[in-house]
Enzyme design. Structure first.
Site, PDB file in Angstrom:
ATOM      1  N   ARG A  40       0.885  -1.206   0.057  1.00  0.00           N
ATOM      2  CA  ARG A  40      -0.023  -0.022   0.047  1.00  0.00           C
ATOM      3  C   ARG A  40       0.908   1.330  -0.153  1.00  0.00           C
ATOM      4  NH1 ARG A  40      -1.348   1.783   6.128  1.00  0.00           N
ATOM      5  NH2 ARG A  40       0.119   0.433   6.921  1.00  0.00           N
ATOM      6  N   GLU A  94     -18.712   3.195   1.028  1.00  0.00           N
ATOM      7  CA  GLU A  94     -18.159   2.402  -0.431  1.00  0.00           C
ATOM      8  C   GLU A  94     -19.143   2.193  -1.590  1.00  0.00           C
ATOM      9  OE1 GLU A  94     -18.338   1.537   2.877  1.00  0.00           O
ATOM     10  OE2 GLU A  94     -16.264   1.402   3.865  1.00  0.00           O
ATOM     11  N   PHE A 120     -13.795  -4.481   2.998  1.00  0.00           N
ATOM     12  CA  PHE A 120     -15.323  -3.641   2.696  1.00  0.00           C
ATOM     13  C   PHE A 120     -15.655  -3.650   1.040  1.00  0.00           C
ATOM     14  CE2 PHE A 120     -13.520  -0.986   6.334  1.00  0.00           C
ATOM     15  CZ  PHE A 120     -14.150  -1.779   7.064  1.00  0.00           C
ATOM     16  N   ASP A 152      -7.260  -6.295  14.311  1.00  0.00           N
ATOM     17  CA  ASP A 152      -8.375  -5.868  13.803  1.00  0.00           C
ATOM     18  C   ASP A 152      -9.548  -7.057  13.845  1.00  0.00           C
ATOM     19  OD1 ASP A 152      -7.713  -3.406  13.456  1.00  0.00           O
ATOM     20  OD2 ASP A 152      -7.519  -3.603  11.160  1.00  0.00           O
ATOM     21  N   ARG A 203      -1.134  -4.470   4.035  1.00  0.00           N
ATOM     22  CA  ARG A 203      -1.033  -3.378   5.319  1.00  0.00           C
ATOM     23  C   ARG A 203       0.642  -3.460   5.704  1.00  0.00           C
ATOM     24  NH1 ARG A 203      -3.183  -4.158  11.564  1.00  0.00           N
ATOM     25  NH2 ARG A 203      -2.721  -2.095  12.175  1.00  0.00           N
TER      26      ARG A 203
END
Length: 328
Positions: A40, A94, A120, A152, A203
């Site tokens: 990312r 989204e 998502f 998470d 990530r």
């Protein structure tokens, strides 16, 4: 055209979805690095390296710009008061974001992109499906792409989303292994004017692997390529995507210690590999040599590539919540 010939040529270029000549020379090349960076983060560097040369790139995220690394740093926020800017603040919606991207693409003259966490993608599915149906070249930047998101927990850990995106016809899904594959993925996405492209990014930091600092775009464009071969005839073909390519690369050394020669194939895109001639596919995956695929997601669909005699190491459940390395 008579009064403003340069502007007219630029407008025609953008409406025709043609890229400026030589733009790809701006794509960064990352040197081999065991610490590396998250894909990312590499994506953010790539976006900002090419943004000024490609003024048609306009987009943003669903309220996750700092995490998804999608801000164009030379531009401000697009609004009614600042119509010339290129960063869109879509808010936490989204589905709405993705519908807006479709409208921008259908209007023409811009190459829209939108970003959020991969988990998502489910909220975006109807509009992604429409982009594919309408053959609109929207770019989706999905980050936090696997159980490596860690604490998470299972609600934010994408397990089945990658497989569900691959199920959409005419959507190209690319999961790059490191920073150089990420740069190549952006090039392939921008060159794809026949439909949408989804970039699947990590990530966590990933090493910049040996061999990818050479031109990797041809390998990514073909969907899979030979990253490292056995000294002689391979006894096993390891196939991996994204963060698991580095994992498989480490496994090669362990196999060598056991006297087993293995070949490592990085396979960032099923769709692009599926479009290759059979001769190229069989060159990478020779008949009679067992194949093992490794990917941090549901194994659904992998048997197309490993065959009935092959095996897949994947994720077949929910529930783990711990630091990313411990979960893995």
């Amino acid at each position: 055209q008579q009064q403003y010939p340069d502007l007219a040529r630029e407008w025609a270029r953008r409406l025709g979805r043609r890229l400026p000549e030589g733009w790809e020379a701006l794509l960064p090349v990352f040197e081999e690095d065991s610490k590396g960076m998250a894909t990312r983060a590499a994506s953010g560097k790539v976006l900002n390296a090419i943004a000024d040369e490609l003024p048609e790139l306009v987009g943003g995220s669903a309220d996750l710009a700092p995490s998804c690394k999608t801000l164009i740093i030379t531009s401000g926020d697009l609004s009614a008061d600042t119509p010339g800017e290129r960063n869109l603040r879509f808010g936490i919606r989204e589905h709405g974001m993705t519908a807006i991207l479709n409208g921008m693409s259908l209007h023409g003259g811009v190459r829209p992109y939108g970003s959020t966490f991969l988990v998502f993608a489910d909220y975006m599915r109807p509009s992604i499906r429409l982009a594919a149906l309408m053959e609109q070249p929207v770019i989706y930047v999905f980050t936090h792409d696997s159980i490596w998101v860690g604490e998470d927990g299972p609600t934010h850990q994408p397990v089945e989303q990658l497989a569900s995106l691959r199920a959409i016809p005419q959507l190209v899904v690319i999961r790059p292994a490191d920073a150089n594959e990420t740069a190549a993925a952006w090039q392939v996405a921008l060159e794809n004017t026949e439909g949408p492209t989804a970039l699947i990014l990590s990530r966590q930091s990933l090493p910049v692997l040996p061999g990818t600092s050479k031109p990797t775009v041809s390998g990514v464009r073909r969907g899979a390529y030979l990253l490292e071969d056995a000294d002689g005839e391979p006894e096993l073909v390891l196939i991996a995507t994204g963060s698991e390519v580095a994992l498989a690369h480490g496994a090669l050394a362990l196999l060598r210690e056991e006297g087993i020669g293995a070949r490592l194939v990085s396979m960032p895109s099923w769709e692009l590999f599926r479009s290759q001639p059979g001769s190229y596919r069989s060159e990478l995956h020779p008949d009679g040599i067992p194949r093992l695929a490794v990917e941090a997601g549901v194994p659904l669909g992998w048997w197309e590539w490993v065959g009935a005699e092959g095996a897949v190491i994947g994720i077949d459940g929910f529930g783990a919540s711990a630091p990313g390395k411990l979960v893995a």
